[in-house]
Design an enzyme around this catalytic site. Structure first.
Site, PDB file in Angstrom:
ATOM      1  N   SER A  40      27.172  52.194  35.843  1.00 22.13           N
ATOM      2  CA  SER A  40      28.129  52.061  34.740  1.00 22.13           C
ATOM      3  C   SER A  40      27.782  50.899  33.813  1.00 22.13           C
ATOM      4  O   SER A  40      27.780  51.055  32.584  1.00 22.13           O
ATOM      5  CB  SER A  40      29.551  51.894  35.292  1.00 22.13           C
ATOM      6  OG  SER A  40      29.630  50.782  36.164  1.00 22.13           O
ATOM      7  N   LYS A  86      33.402  34.509  41.896  1.00 28.23           N
ATOM      8  CA  LYS A  86      34.598  35.103  41.295  1.00 28.23           C
ATOM      9  C   LYS A  86      34.972  36.423  41.967  1.00 28.23           C
ATOM     10  O   LYS A  86      36.151  36.788  42.027  1.00 28.23           O
ATOM     11  CB  LYS A  86      34.424  35.275  39.789  1.00 28.23           C
ATOM     12  CG  LYS A  86      33.270  36.180  39.354  1.00 28.23           C
ATOM     13  CD  LYS A  86      33.678  37.608  39.114  1.00 28.23           C
ATOM     14  CE  LYS A  86      32.512  38.480  38.695  1.00 28.23           C
ATOM     15  NZ  LYS A  86      32.922  39.886  38.440  1.00 28.23           N
TER      16      LYS A  86
END
Length: 334
Positions: free
Chosen positions: A14, A193
């Site tokens: 993607s 993160k």
């Protein structure tokens, strides 16, 4: 090989497809490689990535190939966009086709599983000496980028000229690239993160609300900075797009696989079932044990990441992990 305003994107998932679409939308020649020849053929015929970005058409200047050699030879500017677990093997496969004119960048986020090394360290060890290297990172969801929605990320590397030229190549009216001087911080932020995002999803899945989510993001940033400083990064580097920006995005939007994974864990879904339901690589799942080991290696306190590690790797209930975090002894915020 003379066309400096061209790009070869290695990885047709993607994000790789979205980056290829963005650059090709300017009319620049872009070649997109994927390892599955059948999938690449179908994408070439339909002029879209039906699996990951359905309904988004490819620009005319975007071509596809299942030949890695063809892709590498198509442009001096190479952009690798594959999961961190396959990064080293893909770089090794590229090396036989490299020339003195090539420059290598990647938008892969994470560190190497097993060694805990930054991807720049891995790449430097594999590619020819003095090859310009750069990494891209920042708050980016593939679908929004491919649709031409406003997006900004950062680039850092070992060659300022290449980083600058990469910004020019990839910049579009809706896609802005900022240069960063913190190569270590940019890469580390993209790894940590994802672990914090699992914690944010877990918190929401447990029904803890916005107060808890915001506190977790803030304290997660503190953990990220703490580890980064120990590894040679700068505090300022984590306050930008590849640190704070990406952390906020990944922790607060359900397009994030890591957040969705954590949310399912908070709802009582098992780790294996959650991974199966997402059916794509969840980088935070891969990164959690690596960040845990780095924290111990550099003697850095990372209580949130440590509790996520216990939940994922040792089956600790999410509520128990939350209680232990809240029950830690009081301390100064800074």
């Amino acid at each position: 090989m003379k066309d400096l305003h061209s790009l070869s994107v290695i990885g047709a998932g993607s994000y790789g497809t979205a980056l290829a679409i963005a650059v090709a939308s300017k009319g620049f020649k872009v070649t997109l490689w994927g390892r599955n020849a059948k999938s690449i053929e179908a994408m070439a015929q339909k002029r879209e990535n039906e699996r990951y970005l359905p309904g988004i058409s490819f620009p005319q200047s975007l071509s596809l190939t299942a030949s890695l050699e063809e892709c590498v030879h198509a442009s001096p500017n190479l952009l690798v966009v594959v999961p961190s677990c396959t990064f080293a093997s893909v770089i090794k496969n590229i090396v036989p086709f490299l020339t003195k004119d090539h420059r290598l960048a990647w938008a892969t986020k994470g560190i190497e599983a097993g060694s805990g090394e930054l991807l720049s360290t891995i790449a430097s060890r594999i590619v020819p000496e003095n090859l310009p290297l750069a990494a891209l990172s920042g708050p980016t969801f593939a679908k929004e980028l491919a649709l031409g929605m406003p997006t900004a990320i950062a680039v850092a590397g070992n060659n300022p000229e290449f980083s600058s030229q990469l910004c020019e190549i990839m910049h579009t009216p809706t896609f802005r690239i900022y240069e960063s001087s913190d190569f270590i911080g940019l890469q580390l932020g993209g790894a940590v993160k994802n672990v914090i995002a699992i914690g944010a999803g877990l918190s929401d899945g447990l029904g803890f609300g916005a107060n808890a989510r915001t506190a977790l993001i803030t304290r997660g940033l503190a953990e990220m900075v703490r580890l980064g400083l120990a590894m040679g990064a700068t505090e300022r580097g984590f306050m930008g797009l590849s640190g704070l920006g990406d952390l906020i995005l990944t922790c607060t939007d359900n397009q994030s696989r890591n957040r969705r994974f954590g949310y399912m864990l908070g709802q009582g879904v098992t780790v294996r079932d959650a991974l199966d339901k997402i059916a794509q690589v969840v980088e935070g799942y891969v990164m959690t044990p690596e960040i845990y080991k780095l924290a111990h290696k550099y003697n850095v306190q990372m209580p949130i990441c440590s509790q996520i590690y216990e939940v994922i790797c040792h089956g600790k209930p999410g509520k128990t992990a939350a209680k232990e975090l809240l029950g830690r002894s009081l301390k100064s915020e800074c």
